[in-house]
Design an enzyme around this catalytic site. Structure first.
Site, PDB file in Angstrom:
ATOM      1  N   ASN A 152     -10.947  -2.434  -5.479  1.00  0.00           N
ATOM      2  CA  ASN A 152     -10.269  -1.258  -6.257  1.00  0.00           C
ATOM      3  C   ASN A 152     -10.895  -0.977  -7.688  1.00  0.00           C
ATOM      4  OD1 ASN A 152      -7.064  -2.553  -4.973  1.00  0.00           O
ATOM      5  ND2 ASN A 152      -8.192  -0.852  -4.406  1.00  0.00           N
TER       6      ASN A 152
ATOM      7  N   ASP B 255       0.855  -1.171  -0.115  1.00  0.00           N
ATOM      8  CA  ASP B 255      -0.029  -0.071   0.064  1.00  0.00           C
ATOM      9  C   ASP B 255       0.938   1.211  -0.041  1.00  0.00           C
ATOM     10  OD1 ASP B 255      -2.427   1.206   0.009  1.00  0.00           O
ATOM     11  OD2 ASP B 255      -2.816   1.232   2.037  1.00  0.00           O
TER      12      ASP B 255
HETATM   13  C1  IPE Z   1      -5.417  -2.669  -0.175  1.00  0.00           C
HETATM   14  O1  IPE Z   1      -5.154  -1.344  -0.587  1.00  0.00           O
HETATM   15  C2  IPE Z   1      -5.475  -3.465  -1.691  1.00  0.00           C
HETATM   16  C3  IPE Z   1      -3.906  -3.513  -2.152  1.00  0.00           C
HETATM   17  C4  IPE Z   1      -2.831  -3.236  -1.657  1.00  0.00           C
HETATM   18  C5  IPE Z   1      -4.085  -4.120  -3.547  1.00  0.00           C
HETATM   19  P1  IPE Z   1      -6.199  -0.027  -0.495  1.00  0.00           P
HETATM   20  O2  IPE Z   1      -5.365   1.026  -0.629  1.00  0.00           O
HETATM   21  O3  IPE Z   1      -7.141  -0.443  -1.500  1.00  0.00           O
HETATM   22  O4  IPE Z   1      -6.864  -0.345   0.903  1.00  0.00           O
HETATM   23  P2  IPE Z   1      -7.926   0.758   1.589  1.00  0.00           P
HETATM   24  O5  IPE Z   1      -9.063   1.013   0.663  1.00  0.00           O
HETATM   25  O6  IPE Z   1      -6.919   1.803   1.957  1.00  0.00           O
HETATM   26  O7  IPE Z   1      -8.222   0.066   2.554  1.00  0.00           O
HETATM   27  C1  IPE Z   2      -1.476   0.334  -3.342  1.00  0.00           C
HETATM   28  O1  IPE Z   2      -1.317   1.755  -3.520  1.00  0.00           O
HETATM   29  C2  IPE Z   2      -1.883  -0.481  -4.776  1.00  0.00           C
HETATM   30  C3  IPE Z   2      -3.202  -0.348  -5.044  1.00  0.00           C
HETATM   31  C4  IPE Z   2      -4.148  -0.764  -4.363  1.00  0.00           C
HETATM   32  C5  IPE Z   2      -3.373  -1.103  -6.385  1.00  0.00           C
HETATM   33  P1  IPE Z   2      -2.505   2.716  -3.339  1.00  0.00           P
HETATM   34  O2  IPE Z   2      -2.700   2.983  -4.896  1.00  0.00           O
HETATM   35  O3  IPE Z   2      -3.673   2.208  -2.569  1.00  0.00           O
HETATM   36  O4  IPE Z   2      -1.690   4.045  -2.769  1.00  0.00           O
HETATM   37  P2  IPE Z   2      -2.451   4.985  -1.541  1.00  0.00           P
HETATM   38  O5  IPE Z   2      -2.875   4.253  -0.461  1.00  0.00           O
HETATM   39  O6  IPE Z   2      -3.519   5.571  -2.355  1.00  0.00           O
HETATM   40  O7  IPE Z   2      -1.352   5.872  -1.432  1.00  0.00           O
HETATM   41 MG    MG Z   3      -4.125   2.454  -0.524  1.00  0.00          MG
END
Ligand code: IPE
Ligand code: IPE
Ligand code: MG
Length: 259
Positions: free
Chosen positions: A77, A29
Site C-alpha cells: 500500500n 477492503d
Molecule cells: C489489502 O487490500 C490490504 C488491506 C486491506 C490493508 P488491497 O486493496 O491493498 O489489496 P489488493 O491490492 O486489491 O490485492
Molecule cells: C482497504 O480499502 C483499505 C486499505 C487498503 C488501506 P481500499 O482502499 O483498498 O478500497 P478499494 O479496494 O480501493 O475499494
Molecule cells: Mg482494496
C-alpha cells in the site's frame, strides 16, 4: 419464494458461543470503492472504515474472541498516491490516540505485525504508546497489521533465526513460528475479506494454512454487527478436517462430548 433474511436477534441467538473462532483476521477492503460510489473521495471511505473498526473490535470483545487481527495497511500500500498514504497514516495516529483509553478500560492488549519501523515517526510513537499502555491487559488481543506482507514476514523470520545463532537442521514448524511477527498468537481460525475480492493479498501466508476463508461482497464501511454474525454463522456451519476424513472428525467430536 425468497427466503426471509434473518434478523439481528435471530442471528445473535443462532451463534454457538462455545465454538467461536479463537482468532479472527479481517482483510478490511473496499473503502475506496464505497466512497467513490457515493461520489466522494476515497479517503471518505477510510474515515468511515475506521468507525467500523471501533465497532467490530467492540463486538468481537463482547463475543469473547481471543485475538482479532485487522489488515490495516499492506507493505504494498506504500505505492498508493502520497496523499492517500499520508491520510491513512494520520488516521492511524488519531485512531490510536482516541482508543488507548478505551482499550485500557476494556482489557484489550494491543500489538502489531509488520514493518512498523517504516511508519512515520508520529504514527510509530502512537503505536509504541498503545502497546506499552496495554501490555498488562489480559483480555482480547487487538493485532493491527501495519506495513505488513506475509512474504516479507517469513523472510524476516529467517533472518532473525540466522542472527539468533543459525537455522537448526531439524527446525520444526512450531520453532519457526516463534520467529514470525505473530509469535505467541494462535493461527487464525477464520479470515474474512470484504468487498468481493477473493484473494489473500499477502496476508498471514504462513498462519493461514488451515484458516477458514469467508468472502463477502459487502464493502468494509458497511460491515456491521449483522455482517459479522453472518460470517460467524457461516464459519460454524463448516467442518474443519485438518487432513482427516469427515468420519474421523465426527468420531472424535462425539467421543469428546460423551466424555
Ligand atoms: C489489502 O487490500 C490490504 C488491506 C486491506 C490493508 P488491497 O486493496 O491493498 O489489496 P489488493 O491490492 O486489491 O490485492
Ligand atoms: C482497504 O480499502 C483499505 C486499505 C487498503 C488501506 P481500499 O482502499 O483498498 O478500497 P478499494 O479496494 O480501493 O475499494
Ligand atoms: Mg482494496
Amino acid at each position: 419464494m425468497k427466503k426471509k433474511e434473518a434478523t439481528l436477534a435471530e442471528l445473535r441467538a443462532g451463534i454457538d458461543r462455545d465454538s467461536l473462532p479463537k482468532h479472527i483476521a479481517i482483510i478490511m477492503d473496499g473503502n475506496g470503492r464505497w466512497a467513490q460510489r457515493r461520489g466522494m473521495p476515497r479517503v471518505f471511505g477510510h474515515k468511515r472504515g475506521a468507525e467500523r473498526v471501533r465497532a467490530v473490535v467492540e463486538q468481537c470483545r463482547k463475543l469473547g474472541v481471543e485475538v482479532l487481527t485487522l489488515y490495516a495497511f499492506s507493505d504494498e500500500n506504500w505505492r498508493r498516491p502520497e496523499k492517500e498514504v499520508s491520510f491513512l497514516m494520520n488516521m492511524l495516529g488519531g485512531y490510536l490516540r482516541s482508543e488507548i483509553a478505551t482499550m485500557k478500560s476494556n482489557g484489550i492488549r494491543f500489538r502489531t505485525v509488520g514493518r512498523t519501523e517504516r511508519l512515520p515517526k508520529t504514527a510509530q510513537q502512537w503505536v509504541a504508546k498503545a502497546i506499552d499502555e496495554t501490555a498488562d491487559n489480559g483480555g482480547m488481543v487487538l493485532n493491527l497489521a501495519l506495513s505488513y506482507g506475509g512474504r516479507g514476514e517469513i523472510l524476516q523470520a529467517i533472518r532473525r533465526m540466522q542472527d539468533a545463532g543459525g537455522i537448526p537442521a531439524d527446525l520444526s514448524e512450531q520453532q519457526f513460528s516463534a520467529y514470525l511477527d505473530t509469535a505467541g498468537l494462535p493461527d487464525p481460525d477464520l479470515i474474512i475479506r470484504t468487498s468481493g475480492e477473493r484473494r489473500i493479498s499477502n496476508f498471514l501466508l504462513w498462519q493461514a494454512a488451515y484458516a477458514e476463508l469467508y468472502f463477502t461482497e459487502v464493502f468494509w464501511p458497511d460491515f456491521d454487527e449483522k455482517q459479522l454474525l453472518i460470517a460467524l454463522f457461516d464459519y460454524q456451519g463448516r467442518q474443519r478436517r485438518f487432513g482427516l476424513t469427515g468420519e474421523q472428525v465426527d468420531r472424535s467430536a462425539s467421543s469428546r462430548s460423551s466424555r
